[in-house]
Design a protein around this motif. Structure first.
Motif, short mmCIF file in Angstrom:
data_model
loop_
_atom_site.label_atom_id
_atom_site.label_comp_id
_atom_site.label_asym_id
_atom_site.label_seq_id
_atom_site.Cartn_x
_atom_site.Cartn_y
_atom_site.Cartn_z
N LEU A 282 26.47 -26.41 8.50
CA LEU A 282 25.69 -27.29 7.62
C LEU A 282 24.20 -27.18 7.89
O LEU A 282 23.39 -27.21 6.95
N GLU A 283 23.83 -27.05 9.16
CA GLU A 283 22.41 -26.87 9.48
C GLU A 283 21.88 -25.56 8.90
O GLU A 283 20.77 -25.49 8.39
N PHE A 284 22.70 -24.53 8.95
CA PHE A 284 22.33 -23.24 8.36
C PHE A 284 22.14 -23.40 6.85
O PHE A 284 21.14 -22.95 6.29
N GLY B 40 30.46 -34.20 6.26
CA GLY B 40 29.06 -33.81 6.20
C GLY B 40 28.74 -33.18 4.86
O GLY B 40 29.64 -32.71 4.16
N GLN B 41 27.46 -33.18 4.54
CA GLN B 41 27.05 -32.54 3.29
C GLN B 41 25.59 -32.11 3.37
O GLN B 41 24.82 -32.64 4.16
N VAL B 42 25.27 -31.13 2.54
CA VAL B 42 23.89 -30.72 2.30
C VAL B 42 23.68 -30.79 0.80
O VAL B 42 24.47 -30.25 0.02
N VAL B 43 22.62 -31.51 0.41
CA VAL B 43 22.26 -31.64 -0.99
C VAL B 43 20.81 -31.22 -1.14
O VAL B 43 19.94 -31.70 -0.42
N ALA B 44 20.57 -30.29 -2.07
CA ALA B 44 19.21 -29.81 -2.33
C ALA B 44 18.92 -29.89 -3.81
O ALA B 44 19.85 -29.92 -4.65
N SER C 17 18.85 -23.72 1.99
CA SER C 17 18.63 -24.38 0.70
C SER C 17 17.42 -25.30 0.67
O SER C 17 16.95 -25.68 -0.41
N GLY C 18 16.93 -25.70 1.86
CA GLY C 18 15.86 -26.69 1.90
C GLY C 18 16.35 -28.09 1.59
O GLY C 18 15.57 -28.99 1.29
N GLY C 19 17.66 -28.29 1.69
CA GLY C 19 18.28 -29.56 1.33
C GLY C 19 18.27 -30.58 2.45
O GLY C 19 17.74 -30.35 3.53
N GLU C 20 18.90 -31.71 2.16
CA GLU C 20 19.02 -32.81 3.11
C GLU C 20 20.43 -32.81 3.69
O GLU C 20 21.41 -32.77 2.97
#
Length: 138
Positions: A19-21, A53-57, A26-29
């Motif tokens: 997720l950190e990658f 967990g999630q990444v949203v950009a 993506s430059g997301g949160e």
């Protein structure tokens, strides 16, 4: 009806790193919740692993992920993702659950969860695993 479909990735111990990658790419949160955070620890060595967990950009990039607990079978690249459906009401999510559950194998019965008023997991008759829940305001 407001429903969002998102790919939910499955890892064994390296969901946070992945997720950190994806956040960096993506430059997301990034948002993560551990098994310990939700009081769902079954193996103390996994307490700090990602339960959700999630990444949203901007621009539509959105992935979710978790660490598959050791008490569940997991082989990297096999059953590597779920399709997540998140809705704003229990009624709309339950309607989709009822449709998808026809001929499906229920993995977690649809009902209340510590993080949502409604959650369930099933593998449909085509072999696709779906995770359905109601999103709550953070």
């Amino acid at each position: 009806m407001t429903v969002q479909t998102v790919v939910h990735l499955n890892f064994r111990g390296d969901a946070r790193e992945a997720l950190e990658f994806y956040r960096d790419v993506s430059g997301g949160e990034l948002t993560t919740v551990t098994y310990e955070d939700l009081g769902a620890v079954t193996d103390p060595s996994e307490a700090k692993q990602v339960m959700w967990g999630q990444v949203v950009a901007g621009g539509g990039f959105h992935v979710m992920a978790f660490d598959v607990p050791a008490d569940r079978a997991h082989e990297q690249g096999v059953d590597a993702f779920f399709v997540s459906i998140r809705g704003t009401t229990s009624e709309e999510v339950e309607r989709l659950w009822n449709g998808l559950s026809e001929g499906a194998t229920v993995r977690t019965a649809f009902g209340p969860a510590p993080w949502s008023p409604a959650y369930g997991m099933l593998t449909d008759r085509f072999g696709v695993t779906w995770v359905l829940d109601v999103a709550v305001a953070s």
